[in-house]
Structures are given as C-alpha cells and as structure tokens.
Scaffold this active site. Structure first.
Site, short mmCIF file in Angstrom:
data_model
loop_
_atom_site.label_atom_id
_atom_site.label_comp_id
_atom_site.label_asym_id
_atom_site.label_seq_id
_atom_site.Cartn_x
_atom_site.Cartn_y
_atom_site.Cartn_z
N GLU A 186 41.47 42.64 34.12
CA GLU A 186 40.84 43.91 33.16
C GLU A 186 42.31 44.37 32.92
O GLU A 186 42.69 45.02 31.98
CB GLU A 186 40.13 44.77 34.13
CG GLU A 186 38.71 44.31 34.13
CD GLU A 186 38.26 43.47 34.90
OE1 GLU A 186 37.26 42.84 34.86
OE2 GLU A 186 39.14 42.99 35.75
N HIS A 203 28.26 47.07 41.87
CA HIS A 203 28.04 47.06 40.30
C HIS A 203 27.19 48.34 39.81
O HIS A 203 26.53 47.98 38.81
CB HIS A 203 27.30 45.66 39.93
CG HIS A 203 28.12 44.66 40.52
ND1 HIS A 203 28.02 43.99 41.81
CD2 HIS A 203 29.23 43.78 39.76
CE1 HIS A 203 28.82 42.89 41.88
NE2 HIS A 203 29.66 42.76 40.72
#
Length: 328
Positions: free
Chosen positions: A59, A128
């Site tokens: 990322e 998540h």
C-alpha cells in the site's frame, strides 16, 4: 435505470476514464480480477493496462506512486482494498499527500482520489472490519466523503476529481449490493461534496449518520413513526469538512439529536458532531445529545456477536426513546 451501488461506482469510474485521458486507476487486484468487491470488473479489457494498473502488495508503494502521478499532472484514482490496509500507507497519505500543498506554499498540488471499503457486517473479523473514517477526517489537507446512496456512489467521484486536494472516498461494504433507480449513462451525475442531505423529514428528533449506517437510521425512523415519533434523518455525506449549518438548522427545529456512527465511541466522529451541535445549538436542545456507536471491542467474527456489536435499528430507537424519558 436500476443500478447497484457497486455498478454505480463502476459507471462513475468508466465515465472518468472516458472523459479525461489523465485518469488512471491503481490498486491491488483491480485488473483481471476486477477488484475485491467487483467494482473494477471489465475495466482492464476496456481501457488496457496503461490506465488500469494492478499494483503489488504494498500500500505504501502504490499510494506513493499515485501521489507522484498526481503531482506530475495525472488524475489517479487509487483503490485500497480495505481501510484496515490503508494503515500501511498512513505516512504517504498523512505526511505526504495531505501536507504537500501547505508545505510547498501552494506550489505543489496533489489532486488524488483514494477509494477504500470500510465497515463491518460480512463476518471478516477484527482485522478487516474497522470503521476508521474519523482517523482521516481528523487530518487537515484531506477531503473525506462517504457516499451512502447509489446516486452518491455514482456522482461523488466526478466532483472529487475536480478537487485540488486529496479526496478519500469511503465505501461501506454492506452498501455494494444495494440498488436504486438512476438516470441513463452519460447523464450529468456530479454531486455536492460540501453539504449534508436530509434523507427523511421529521419534526421530533434529528438522527445524524453517514455511510453504512444510513439504511439502519432510516429503518429506525420507520419504527419510530409507528410510535408517533417523527425522526429527521441527516446523511453527513462529507466527513471533512462537516456541514455544521445543516445540523444546526435541523436541531433548531427538532430540539433533539441522536448521532449514529459505526466507529467506536471513544474519539469518534460522533463525538465531534456532538460537540459541534452542543457548541452551536445548545439552547435549542430539549434533551442531552445521544450517541449510538459500535461496542468498544474488536469486531467479533461470530455473526450474532458482530451484529450485537454494531449500531442497529433497535438500538437507535432505544436511544431516541431515551430522549423522551423512555429508557425501555
């Protein structure tokens, strides 16, 4: 034309790619796989690998590449798979993209759009399921928006691409399958990023929310109507900056406020909204401001525990009843 939230977002991406050759997409699995939530499905075949760029599992690297591309004249749209994974790019977003124009005295702009899914409800457990919108709404230099309707999913992107500063778009995972009627492809769809929207008119209490909690707030308003309590539902839409005028105007009429936020209560966006209402509409309130937030625990995997941890219509109804002296 009836579209799902995910299809509306895909249509917005297509319109952006067709309308401006500077627009590129960058992210993990957005090419042949079509994105974790199928939002970018089919775009690689239509626009090719130069504009639909599958990124490696880093990322920090691909958000940094997006920042560099934006500085050098492109209009990149970066997809981060979930808000949880965005933490690996915090340095790029907070210390880089958000601060660049300020630190350069206005010489460098970062017209970057970052999309990421957020929220719980799909049993993907604690790593998540975060709702960290408020972390980003805390940062000067960022615009932060949360489309809660199919129309906003389609229209917010076009407006975001015209911004001079980075814009983060939070898409709640439970909204992707929702559907609504929209205009035909090619019709103007850009929507306002600056103002909250009244999703339901009411006279007795203001329910303030955003993103994935909007359907639950509207469901709560239906239940309250059966009890002859008229709830006005405000969709913030923009989390930074907040539309304080809309909140104050609503509370001035209803005299009560409940804020629904999937973030944890401690340090929440709900706390910021409550402070804003308290500072600007204190004398209009007939009861304390109430907040309905996620339980202060990592999001459980078990479905019944996950649902118990999150704001639900019945917990919103209970909070509203409390403002009228009914704690049942």
């Amino acid at each position: 034309m009836k579209l799902s939230y995910r299809d509306a977002m895909r249509e917005a991406l297509r319109e952006a790619l067709i309308g401006d050759p500077r627009v590129i997409l960058i992210g993990e699995d957005i090419g042949s796989y079509g994105g974790t939530y199928a939002v970018t499905r089919g775009l690689l075949a239509e626009f090719g690998p130069d504009r639909i760029r599958d990124a490696p599992l880093s990322e920090s690297a691909f958000v940094g590449a997006g920042i560099g591309a934006a500085i050098n004249g492109l209009r990149p749209i970066v997809e981060i798979m979930t808000v949880n994974f965005s933490l690996l790019a915090l340095d790029q977003i907070v210390n880089g993209a958000a601060a660049m124009r300020h630190m350069s005295g206005g010489q460098i702009e970062v017209p970057l759009v970052i999309r990421m899914s957020t929220g719980a409800g799909h049993q993907v457990a604690a790593q998540h399921s975060h709702s960290l919108e408020n972390w980003y709404a805390n940062i000067p230099g960022l615009r932060v928006v949360a489309p809660a309707t199919v129309a906003d999913a389609r229209g917010m992107l076009a407006t975001a691409l015209r911004e001079r500063d980075p814009v983060i778009i939070f898409e709640h995972v439970q909204l992707y399958a929702t559907e609504d009627e929209l205009g035909e492809p090619g019709e103007p769809t850009a929507v306002d990023l600056d103002h909250a929207a009244v999703r339901r008119r009411g006279d007795d209490v203001t329910i303030v929310t955003y993103g994935g909690c909007l359907p639950r707030a509207l469901a709560a308003a239906e239940l309250l109507a059966a009890e002859r309590i008229s709830a006005e539902v405000i969709d913030l839409r923009s989390l930074r900056p907040l539309d304080g005028d809309a909140l104050v105007a609503s509370v001035a009429r209803t005299h009560r406020a409940v804020i629904v936020d999937e973030g944890w209560r401690t340090g929440s966006l709900a706390g910021e909204v409550a402070a804003l209402v308290g500072e600007r509409a204190f004398w209009d309130l007939d009861a304390p401001i109430a907040r309905v937030c996620t339980a202060e625990v990592p999001i459980p995997y078990a479905k019944h525990l996950e649902q118990a941890a999150l704001p639900q219509p019945d917990t919103i109804v209970a909070a509203v009843r409390g403002l009228f002296g009914d704690d049942s």
